[in-house]
Design a protein around this motif. Structure first.
Motif, PDB file in Angstrom:
ATOM      1  N   LYS A 114      37.447  62.109  65.591  1.00 31.93           N
ATOM      2  CA  LYS A 114      38.445  62.794  66.411  1.00 31.93           C
ATOM      3  C   LYS A 114      39.827  62.738  65.776  1.00 31.93           C
ATOM      4  O   LYS A 114      40.525  63.740  65.687  1.00 31.93           O
ATOM      5  CB  LYS A 114      38.470  62.190  67.810  1.00 31.93           C
ATOM      6  CG  LYS A 114      37.105  62.370  68.493  1.00 31.93           C
ATOM      7  CD  LYS A 114      37.204  62.608  69.973  1.00 31.93           C
ATOM      8  CE  LYS A 114      35.978  63.266  70.557  1.00 31.93           C
ATOM      9  NZ  LYS A 114      34.687  62.834  69.966  1.00 31.93           N
TER      10      LYS A 114
ATOM     11  N   THR B 246      36.629  47.120  54.873  1.00 31.39           N
ATOM     12  CA  THR B 246      35.392  47.867  55.071  1.00 31.39           C
ATOM     13  C   THR B 246      35.369  48.401  56.503  1.00 31.39           C
ATOM     14  O   THR B 246      35.831  47.716  57.418  1.00 31.39           O
ATOM     15  CB  THR B 246      34.177  46.931  54.863  1.00 31.39           C
ATOM     16  OG1 THR B 246      34.304  46.346  53.578  1.00 31.39           O
ATOM     17  CG2 THR B 246      32.872  47.695  54.942  1.00 31.39           C
TER      18      THR B 246
ATOM     19  N   THR C  10      36.957  51.129  57.617  1.00 33.18           N
ATOM     20  CA  THR C  10      38.197  51.793  58.031  1.00 33.18           C
ATOM     21  C   THR C  10      38.228  53.270  57.614  1.00 33.18           C
ATOM     22  O   THR C  10      39.265  53.921  57.714  1.00 33.18           O
ATOM     23  CB  THR C  10      39.422  51.086  57.424  1.00 33.18           C
ATOM     24  OG1 THR C  10      39.179  50.903  56.026  1.00 33.18           O
ATOM     25  CG2 THR C  10      39.657  49.743  58.074  1.00 33.18           C
TER      26      THR C  10
ATOM     27  N   LYS D 241      37.438  54.607  54.490  1.00 37.12           N
ATOM     28  CA  LYS D 241      38.002  54.907  53.162  1.00 37.12           C
ATOM     29  C   LYS D 241      37.148  55.909  52.392  1.00 37.12           C
ATOM     30  O   LYS D 241      37.669  56.636  51.559  1.00 37.12           O
ATOM     31  CB  LYS D 241      38.267  53.635  52.361  1.00 37.12           C
ATOM     32  CG  LYS D 241      37.041  52.890  51.942  1.00 37.12           C
ATOM     33  CD  LYS D 241      37.408  51.578  51.250  1.00 37.12           C
ATOM     34  CE  LYS D 241      36.216  50.659  51.113  1.00 37.12           C
ATOM     35  NZ  LYS D 241      35.060  51.215  50.411  1.00 37.12           N
TER      36      LYS D 241
HETATM   37  P1  AMP Z   1      33.844  53.539  55.607  1.00 33.42           P
HETATM   38  O1  AMP Z   1      35.006  52.608  55.718  1.00 33.42           O
HETATM   39  O2  AMP Z   1      34.118  54.732  54.748  1.00 33.42           O
HETATM   40  O3  AMP Z   1      32.580  52.832  55.210  1.00 33.42           O
HETATM   41  O4  AMP Z   1      33.575  54.154  57.073  1.00 33.42           O
HETATM   42  C1  AMP Z   1      33.164  53.339  58.142  1.00 33.42           C
HETATM   43  C2  AMP Z   1      32.550  54.161  59.276  1.00 33.42           C
HETATM   44  O5  AMP Z   1      33.549  54.890  59.976  1.00 33.42           O
HETATM   45  C3  AMP Z   1      31.520  55.182  58.823  1.00 33.42           C
HETATM   46  O6  AMP Z   1      30.421  55.121  59.705  1.00 33.42           O
HETATM   47  C4  AMP Z   1      32.237  56.504  58.965  1.00 33.42           C
HETATM   48  O7  AMP Z   1      31.311  57.550  59.217  1.00 33.42           O
HETATM   49  C5  AMP Z   1      33.177  56.246  60.120  1.00 33.42           C
HETATM   50  N1  AMP Z   1      34.429  57.043  60.095  1.00 33.42           N
HETATM   51  C6  AMP Z   1      35.127  57.435  59.001  1.00 33.42           C
HETATM   52  N2  AMP Z   1      36.236  58.111  59.361  1.00 33.42           N
HETATM   53  C7  AMP Z   1      36.260  58.138  60.719  1.00 33.42           C
HETATM   54  C8  AMP Z   1      37.168  58.694  61.688  1.00 33.42           C
HETATM   55  N3  AMP Z   1      38.269  59.327  61.325  1.00 33.42           N
HETATM   56  N4  AMP Z   1      36.873  58.521  62.998  1.00 33.42           N
HETATM   57  C9  AMP Z   1      35.756  57.859  63.357  1.00 33.42           C
HETATM   58  N5  AMP Z   1      34.848  57.318  62.506  1.00 33.42           N
HETATM   59  C10 AMP Z   1      35.106  57.443  61.191  1.00 33.42           C
END
Ligand code: AMP
Length: 170
Positions: free
Chosen positions: A23, A48, A50, A52
């Motif tokens: 969102k 991790t 967040t 990225k």
């Molecule tokens: P990461 O830090 O890239 O491993 O992402 C962690 C989790 O957050 C993953 O399941 C993503 O799909 C989810 N995610 C990434 N960006 C967003 C966002 N803007 N809002 C909600 N969930 C997110």
């Protein structure tokens, strides 16, 4: 709070973000996406979980999409097979409404399917450094056209002793 609409992303990416159920951008996304879209080099630090991966993947897909090509133009290096698979999965979902395609390269499995995938000239290669060097050494990884480089979990890659391999790839 920033919205995805205000970050300068193309409609195909906004649609993919919406489909994933995101969102609002996370803090690292709100900072990194406009910077990468504007062509700057970015070093990001975030825990991790967040968001990225999307922080670098969304602007990367957008920039590749703006200049179509038919060879690998982006290389994402990550320290483990699990992370490579996870990044690839996220990219496939975020790029679903574009023509940008990614593939994975990692060790511990047969190289043949990876070599076949590389011959199809994907836009993005997500790789562990060791296997990528093996494939580059045998002439199976065309890296001449790489314009974008991402070092994911760069700190872990250095801790794990990947620096010599990364230097060779560079
Ligand atoms: P990461 O830090 O890239 O491993 O992402 C962690 C989790 O957050 C993953 O399941 C993503 O799909 C989810 N995610 C990434 N960006 C967003 C966002 N803007 N809002 C909600 N969930 C997110």
């Amino acid at each position: 709070m920033a919205s995805f609409d205000s970050l300068g992303l193309i409609p195909q990416l906004l649609k993919a973000v919406q489909k994933k159920g995101y969102k609002t951008p996370t803090p690292i996304q709100a900072k990194a996406i406009p910077a990468i879209l504007s062509g700057r080099d970015v070093i990001g630090g975030a825990q991790t979980g967040t968001g990225k991966t999307a922080a670098f993947a969304l602007p990367l897909i957008e920039r590749l999409n703006a200049n179509p090509g038919n060879n690998p133009r982006a290389l994402i290096l990550a320290p483990t097979r699990e992370l490579v698979v996870q990044i690839h999965r996220e990219i496939e979902l975020l790029a679903r409404y574009t023509n940008i395609r990614a593939m994975t390269v990692y060790g511990g499995v047969s190289a043949k399917p990876q070599v076949r995938s590389l011959r199809r000239l994907p836009d993005i290669v997500v790789a562990c450094p060791g296997r990528l060097l093996d494939l580059a050494g045998s002439g199976d990884a065309p890296l001449d056209g790489i314009d974008f480089l991402v070092l994911d979990e760069a700190d872990h890659m250095l801790d794990m002793g990947f620096l010599p391999d990364i230097r060779k790839i560079l």
